[in-house]
Design a protein around this motif. Structure first.
Motif, short mmCIF file in Angstrom:
data_model
loop_
_atom_site.label_atom_id
_atom_site.label_comp_id
_atom_site.label_asym_id
_atom_site.label_seq_id
_atom_site.Cartn_x
_atom_site.Cartn_y
_atom_site.Cartn_z
N LYS A 173 0.72 -1.16 0.01
CA LYS A 173 -0.10 0.05 -0.09
C LYS A 173 0.79 1.28 0.02
O LYS A 173 0.71 2.20 0.68
CB LYS A 173 -0.85 -0.11 1.03
N THR A 174 2.02 1.26 -0.79
CA THR A 174 2.69 2.25 -0.97
C THR A 174 2.29 3.51 -1.49
O THR A 174 1.57 3.35 -2.76
CB THR A 174 4.13 1.98 -1.21
N ASP A 175 2.53 4.75 -1.29
CA ASP A 175 1.88 5.91 -1.85
C ASP A 175 2.96 6.80 -1.82
O ASP A 175 3.12 7.79 -0.82
CB ASP A 175 0.67 6.44 -1.22
N GLN A 176 3.96 7.32 -2.92
CA GLN A 176 5.06 8.21 -3.04
C GLN A 176 5.79 8.05 -1.85
O GLN A 176 6.35 8.85 -1.26
CB GLN A 176 4.45 9.54 -3.14
N LEU A 177 6.11 6.82 -1.51
CA LEU A 177 6.84 6.44 -0.30
C LEU A 177 8.49 6.74 -0.48
O LEU A 177 9.01 5.81 -1.45
CB LEU A 177 6.73 5.22 0.26
#
Length: 275
Positions: A76-80
């Motif tokens: 569930k990565t988001d611009q990590l």
């Protein structure tokens, strides 16, 4: 399970520390390291770090300490955006000893693997990491000693930063709020009252939480609840309905809808697949 080997990450010359930036870090399957450890420093963005089966939400300022035998993955990565500081065991260090005492220590089976630091400490850490990333070539005794010294400085900085009380500025109050949510996710939350509790305007709370986590406040809270629910589904025999209420959902049907939206599968399927 994937196993990562030091030979693929450490440059020649026998240096004990290597830097692996991830900009961005995408989803990555469960793995462990065969002969090195790492410190994960999160600069910005959001994601889930599943550490030895336990889900941990990530955002800017999070620091994770991963030992060679720990299992972990990202989802569930988001611009990590993060940086991995890889380091070998103590025997690889020639000029410093005892640095492992500055790392988190396991006590009675509890390993405090995730810390949080302020933006100020994060910026200082990034400066040290930048120096660690570019060792002088060719590798000499002096450059080897310099790298070990900077690694020790980084550990001292992180330890002091995590033990500091959150400041009274807006960033410090947001850190305190995120810590509060991590401990009280199952409670009913009135966002206006919570903003007042941490001396923030409701508008600032919404804006800053969205900036730090990539989610609106209610969606972030639901994610904390759903992550804990998924963990209980996998590792307990508690009834699904009871898990929903235990994690803060007043309606089990609503819980199932949100769960499927978040993870792409139903609570019942998770339970059946882990029997």
């Amino acid at each position: 399970m994937t196993v990562l080997h030091s030979v693929d990450f450490f440059p020649g010359g026998g240096l004990p520390v290597a830097i692996e930036p991830r900009a961005p870090q995408g989803a990555f399957p469960e793995h462990h390291h065969d002969d090195f450890h790492e410190i994960v420093i999160v600069e910005q963005g959001a994601g889930i770090h599943v550490f030895n089966g336990e889900p941990k939400p990530l955002c800017g300022g999070c620091v994770c300490f991963v030992r060679d035998h720990d299992r972990h993955l990202y989802e569930k990565t988001d611009q990590l955006i993060l940086t991995n500081v890889l380091y070998r065991g103590p025997e690889a260090f020639r000029f410093i000893t005892g640095f492992q005492h500055l790392l988190p220590q396991e006590c009675d089976g509890n390993y405090p693997s995730h810390w949080r630091i302020s933006n100020k400490v994060l910026e200082q850490a990034k400066q040290l990491i930048n120096q660690l990333e570019k060792p002088t070539a060719p590798i000499t005794l002096e450059s080897h000693a310099e790298q070990e010294m900077r690694f020790m400085q980084l550990l001292v900085l992180l330890r002091r930063g995590c033990s500091e009380q959150p400041g009274e500025d807006q960033n410090g109050r947001m850190c305190s709020l995120l810590d509060w949510l991590a401990d009280h996710y199952s409670e009913e939350v009135d966002w206006e009252e919570l903003a007042e509790k941490f001396s923030l305007s409701l508008r600032t709370l919404h804006r800053q939480l969205k900036q730090q986590t990539g989610s609106t406040p209610q969606r972030y809270l639901n994610r904390l609840r759903l992550l804990q629910a998924r963990h209980l589904l996998r590792h307990s025999e508690t009834r699904i309905t009871d898990i929903a209420f235990q994690c803060g959902f007043g309606d089990s049907n609503h819980f199932s809808t949100l769960f499927k939206r978040e993870f792409g599968t139903s609570p019942r399927t998770i339970r059946q697949n882990d029997l």
